[in-house]
Design a protein around this motif. Structure first.
Motif, PDB file in Angstrom:
ATOM      1  N   PHE A 289      -3.117  36.479  71.001  1.00 15.98           N
ATOM      2  CA  PHE A 289      -2.594  37.225  72.253  1.00 15.98           C
ATOM      3  C   PHE A 289      -0.811  36.915  72.413  1.00 15.98           C
ATOM      4  CE2 PHE A 289      -7.032  37.528  73.148  1.00 15.98           C
ATOM      5  CZ  PHE A 289      -7.079  38.394  73.950  1.00 15.98           C
ATOM      6  N   THR A 290      -0.141  38.040  72.414  1.00 17.99           N
ATOM      7  CA  THR A 290       1.184  37.888  72.657  1.00 17.99           C
ATOM      8  C   THR A 290       1.496  38.921  73.762  1.00 17.99           C
ATOM      9  OG1 THR A 290       3.344  37.990  71.676  1.00 17.99           O
ATOM     10  CG2 THR A 290       1.760  39.562  70.710  1.00 17.99           C
ATOM     11  N   GLY A 291       2.898  38.963  74.167  1.00 16.14           N
ATOM     12  CA  GLY A 291       3.376  40.002  75.042  1.00 16.14           C
ATOM     13  C   GLY A 291       4.757  39.635  75.611  1.00 16.14           C
ATOM     14  N   GLU A 292       5.268  40.702  76.167  1.00 16.67           N
ATOM     15  CA  GLU A 292       6.477  40.751  76.786  1.00 16.67           C
ATOM     16  C   GLU A 292       6.581  41.611  78.121  1.00 16.67           C
ATOM     17  OE1 GLU A 292       9.309  42.125  74.101  1.00 16.67           O
ATOM     18  OE2 GLU A 292       8.395  43.850  73.608  1.00 16.67           O
ATOM     19  N   GLY A 293       7.629  41.557  78.925  1.00 11.90           N
ATOM     20  CA  GLY A 293       7.588  42.254  80.055  1.00 11.90           C
ATOM     21  C   GLY A 293       7.549  43.887  79.770  1.00 11.90           C
ATOM     22  N   SER A 294       8.312  44.147  78.687  1.00 14.80           N
ATOM     23  CA  SER A 294       8.054  45.954  78.316  1.00 14.80           C
ATOM     24  C   SER A 294       7.815  46.159  76.940  1.00 14.80           C
ATOM     25  CB  SER A 294       9.459  46.437  78.906  1.00 14.80           C
ATOM     26  OG  SER A 294       9.517  47.891  78.507  1.00 14.80           O
ATOM     27  N   ILE A 295       7.319  47.021  76.720  1.00 11.53           N
ATOM     28  CA  ILE A 295       6.875  47.122  75.066  1.00 11.53           C
ATOM     29  C   ILE A 295       7.344  48.655  74.610  1.00 11.53           C
ATOM     30  CG2 ILE A 295       4.489  47.414  75.068  1.00 11.53           C
ATOM     31  CD1 ILE A 295       4.549  45.821  72.392  1.00 11.53           C
ATOM     32  N   ASP A 296       7.955  48.916  73.717  1.00 13.68           N
ATOM     33  CA  ASP A 296       7.991  50.477  73.148  1.00 13.68           C
ATOM     34  C   ASP A 296       8.371  50.204  71.874  1.00 13.68           C
ATOM     35  OD1 ASP A 296      10.764  49.680  72.920  1.00 13.68           O
ATOM     36  OD2 ASP A 296      11.506  50.866  74.886  1.00 13.68           O
ATOM     37  N   HIS A 297       8.718  51.426  71.136  1.00 12.29           N
ATOM     38  CA  HIS A 297       8.832  51.452  69.636  1.00 12.29           C
ATOM     39  C   HIS A 297       9.901  50.478  69.006  1.00 12.29           C
ATOM     40  CE1 HIS A 297      12.009  54.285  71.161  1.00 12.29           C
ATOM     41  NE2 HIS A 297      12.558  54.131  70.241  1.00 12.29           N
ATOM     42  N   GLN A 298      11.052  50.278  70.196  1.00 11.10           N
ATOM     43  CA  GLN A 298      12.034  49.369  69.778  1.00 11.10           C
ATOM     44  C   GLN A 298      11.643  47.907  69.533  1.00 11.10           C
ATOM     45  OE1 GLN A 298      16.157  50.149  71.539  1.00 11.10           O
ATOM     46  NE2 GLN A 298      15.058  51.144  73.003  1.00 11.10           N
ATOM     47  N   THR A 299      10.334  47.573  70.059  1.00 10.84           N
ATOM     48  CA  THR A 299       9.877  46.338  70.019  1.00 10.84           C
ATOM     49  C   THR A 299       9.923  45.904  68.365  1.00 10.84           C
ATOM     50  OG1 THR A 299       8.439  46.470  71.936  1.00 10.84           O
ATOM     51  CG2 THR A 299       7.824  44.701  70.323  1.00 10.84           C
ATOM     52  N   LYS A 300       9.610  46.798  67.240  1.00 10.02           N
ATOM     53  CA  LYS A 300       9.650  46.264  65.900  1.00 10.02           C
ATOM     54  C   LYS A 300      11.057  45.850  65.505  1.00 10.02           C
ATOM     55  CE  LYS A 300       9.787  51.047  64.385  1.00 10.02           C
ATOM     56  NZ  LYS A 300       9.414  51.957  65.471  1.00 10.02           N
ATOM     57  N   PHE A 301      12.137  46.055  66.298  1.00 12.59           N
ATOM     58  CA  PHE A 301      13.413  45.525  65.793  1.00 12.59           C
ATOM     59  C   PHE A 301      13.820  44.185  66.497  1.00 12.59           C
ATOM     60  CE2 PHE A 301      13.636  50.163  65.840  1.00 12.59           C
ATOM     61  CZ  PHE A 301      13.800  50.414  64.587  1.00 12.59           C
ATOM     62  N   GLY A 302      12.816  43.165  65.998  1.00 11.90           N
ATOM     63  CA  GLY A 302      13.182  41.841  66.384  1.00 11.90           C
ATOM     64  C   GLY A 302      12.804  41.253  67.425  1.00 11.90           C
ATOM     65  N   LYS A 303      12.009  41.980  68.239  1.00  9.77           N
ATOM     66  CA  LYS A 303      11.414  41.512  69.485  1.00  9.77           C
ATOM     67  C   LYS A 303      10.252  40.696  69.334  1.00  9.77           C
ATOM     68  CE  LYS A 303      14.320  43.581  72.265  1.00  9.77           C
ATOM     69  NZ  LYS A 303      15.391  42.932  72.907  1.00  9.77           N
ATOM     70  N   THR A 304       9.702  39.939  70.380  1.00 11.56           N
ATOM     71  CA  THR A 304       8.824  38.763  69.962  1.00 11.56           C
ATOM     72  C   THR A 304       7.371  39.195  69.797  1.00 11.56           C
ATOM     73  OG1 THR A 304       9.829  37.094  71.724  1.00 11.56           O
ATOM     74  CG2 THR A 304       7.617  36.875  71.362  1.00 11.56           C
ATOM     75  N   PRO A 305       6.859  40.135  70.470  1.00  9.01           N
ATOM     76  CA  PRO A 305       5.465  40.630  69.883  1.00  9.01           C
ATOM     77  C   PRO A 305       5.302  41.036  68.401  1.00  9.01           C
ATOM     78  CG  PRO A 305       5.802  41.600  72.165  1.00  9.01           C
ATOM     79  CD  PRO A 305       7.078  40.825  71.595  1.00  9.01           C
ATOM     80  N   TYR A 306       6.186  41.905  68.017  1.00 14.19           N
ATOM     81  CA  TYR A 306       6.392  42.344  66.730  1.00 14.19           C
ATOM     82  C   TYR A 306       6.461  40.821  65.654  1.00 14.19           C
ATOM     83  CZ  TYR A 306       6.463  45.551  63.006  1.00 14.19           C
ATOM     84  OH  TYR A 306       6.224  46.601  61.853  1.00 14.19           O
ATOM     85  N   GLY A 307       7.392  39.998  66.004  1.00 14.88           N
ATOM     86  CA  GLY A 307       7.701  38.920  65.171  1.00 14.88           C
ATOM     87  C   GLY A 307       6.307  38.143  65.286  1.00 14.88           C
ATOM     88  N   VAL A 308       5.779  37.973  66.283  1.00 18.34           N
ATOM     89  CA  VAL A 308       4.449  37.079  66.325  1.00 18.34           C
ATOM     90  C   VAL A 308       3.502  37.774  65.508  1.00 18.34           C
ATOM     91  CG1 VAL A 308       2.543  36.484  67.730  1.00 18.34           C
ATOM     92  CG2 VAL A 308       5.005  36.161  68.531  1.00 18.34           C
ATOM     93  N   ALA A 309       3.202  39.075  65.647  1.00 15.55           N
ATOM     94  CA  ALA A 309       2.346  39.843  64.699  1.00 15.55           C
ATOM     95  C   ALA A 309       2.600  39.732  63.108  1.00 15.55           C
ATOM     96  CB  ALA A 309       2.247  41.549  65.006  1.00 15.55           C
ATOM     97  N   LEU A 310       3.753  39.894  62.943  1.00 14.48           N
ATOM     98  CA  LEU A 310       4.034  39.567  61.546  1.00 14.48           C
ATOM     99  C   LEU A 310       3.802  37.952  60.756  1.00 14.48           C
ATOM    100  CD1 LEU A 310       7.148  41.569  60.828  1.00 14.48           C
ATOM    101  CD2 LEU A 310       5.001  42.490  60.403  1.00 14.48           C
ATOM    102  N   ALA A 311       4.302  37.153  61.737  1.00 12.55           N
ATOM    103  CA  ALA A 311       3.676  35.579  61.322  1.00 12.55           C
ATOM    104  C   ALA A 311       2.522  35.402  61.426  1.00 12.55           C
ATOM    105  CB  ALA A 311       4.634  34.719  62.359  1.00 12.55           C
ATOM    106  N   THR A 312       1.774  35.840  62.395  1.00  9.54           N
ATOM    107  CA  THR A 312       0.381  35.293  62.187  1.00  9.54           C
ATOM    108  C   THR A 312      -0.574  36.074  61.325  1.00  9.54           C
ATOM    109  OG1 THR A 312      -0.033  37.031  64.189  1.00  9.54           O
ATOM    110  CG2 THR A 312       0.574  34.310  64.724  1.00  9.54           C
TER     111      THR A 312
END
Length: 379
Positions: A289-312
């Motif tokens: 489980f991850t998350g942030e206040g707001s998510i959209d297509h820009q999340t894949k450019f270095g934002k936490t949920p995308y980074g967590v997904a790739l790492a895990t």
């Protein structure tokens, strides 16, 4: 059953730790005996100090420093559990929270206090500093930081320059003979996803100056001054910073760090993943489980949920990655693929005023986490 819970903060509402606890509480209503691995995260901006200090069982340090306007304030940073690494958010000393619409003035604001935090970390004997550059109120190219570390920025009469990017046109000579010698032995990792150069139409002044109160005339002046500053650095220090990607971060502080310290640019989320040991803690995970206040297509450019997904996914490829967000924006379908995010859920329980949504956020996150856990149990 093992759940890894690794969200960012919900800015203006909950810290990453508070979000983690809310998710845990919801899941435990359905899986009370499950193993819970809580790893509060950040992407190099706000919350990085807290996330890494707590993740490594480190300690927080408070110091009296100079704020962007030259006043004395208390700022804090973290010493990680290894006692060899400090983590600093430049905004703690030089951030936008110290100015308002009546006092912001990028011609005068300084990074001197941020330099004082670096000095404090040196006094603790660290050999590495992780430095987040978000939330800057400054546009001085890191000149104040350099002055705090002992560099002399001199005008044609040999007098020290006053604070602020507005004075950099007066710079005639840089003298680093009194620069703190310990800084050469410390590696500084700049946690920033900004790729803007120091100057030009995509530079620090043009892109970030307006949010710091810069008028069009100020932007022209500041950009010209930073260009001159870069030329003097190239002449006196033999270091070219003018066009380096990321040099424009935090009003040019990125470039200043590259000029006066042993620094290099890193993606913020990558640093947090590494120093929180997220991959190690995610091994054998069943769900993430991850998350942030707001998510959209820009999340894949270095934002936490995308980074967590790739790492895990790299260590637990079959574990679904589930994102909770206060606001779900456009084109999130671009986030979905086999090695990344599997599902996104909005947390607010119905339409409500912003103030009420903030007050309800912990409850709403807990409720959504519980409902997801219920779904997991029946499939």
């Amino acid at each position: 059953m093992k759940f890894v819970i690794a969200p960012d903060s919900f800015k203006g509402s909950l810290t990453a730790k508070e979000v983690s606890l809310a998710i845990k509480k919801g899941i435990m209503k359905i899986y009370p005996a499950a193993k819970m691995e809580l790893v509060p995260m950040a992407d190099g901006g706000e919350g990085t100090v807290q996330a890494l200090t707590e993740a490594t069982k480190g300690k927080f340090v408070q110091e009296q420093v100079t704020d962007p306007l030259g006043k004395q304030v208390t700022a804090s940073y973290g010493l990680l559990g290894n006692s060899q690494t400090a983590v600093i958010e430049m905004s703690a000393a030089s951030g936008l929270q110290f100015v308002d619409e009546n006092t912001h003035d990028p011609l005068k604001t300084t990074t001197y206090g941020m330099g004082q935090l670096i000095l404090s970390a040196l006094n603790y004997g660290v050999n590495k500093i992780i430095l987040g550059l978000g939330g800057s109120a400054t546009n001085d190219g890191g000149a104040g930081m350099a002055q705090a570390l002992g560099a002399k920025l001199l005008d044609v009469q040999g007098a020290e320059l006053p604070f602020g990017g507005g004075a950099l046109d007066q710079l005639d000579k840089i003298d680093v003979r009194e620069l703190d010698p310990r800084i050469k032995d410390v590696e500084i990792l700049i946690a920033s996803d900004v790729t803007n150069p120091l100057t030009g139409e995509n530079g620090a002044s043009a892109i970030f100056g307006p949010q710091k109160g810069a008028t069009p005339a100020m932007i022209t002046q500041l950009d010209r001054n930073l260009t001159h500053y870069a030329e003097i650095i190239a002449r006196d220090l033999g270091i070219t910073i003018k066009d380096v990607p990321g040099g424009g971060a935090a009003g040019g502080l990125g470039a200043g760090l590259l000029a006066f310290t042993n620094a290099k640019m890193e993606r913020g989320i990558d640093l947090v993943v590494e120093y929180s040991e997220l991959k190690k803690r995610a091994q054998d995970a069943d769900f993430v489980f991850t998350g942030e206040g707001s998510i959209d297509h820009q999340t894949k450019f270095g934002k936490t949920p995308y980074g967590v997904a790739l790492a895990t996914k790299s260590v637990a490829p079959t574990a679904p990655v589930i994102v909770l967000a206060g606001n779900v924006g456009d084109q999130i379908e671009s986030l979905y693929h086999v090695d990344s995010i599997d599902a996104v859920f909005s947390t607010p329980s119905g339409a409500k005023p912003l103030k009420r949504a903030i007050a309800d956020s912990a409850h709403d996150i807990e409720q959504v986490a519980e409902n997801i856990a219920r779904l997991i149990k029946v499939i």
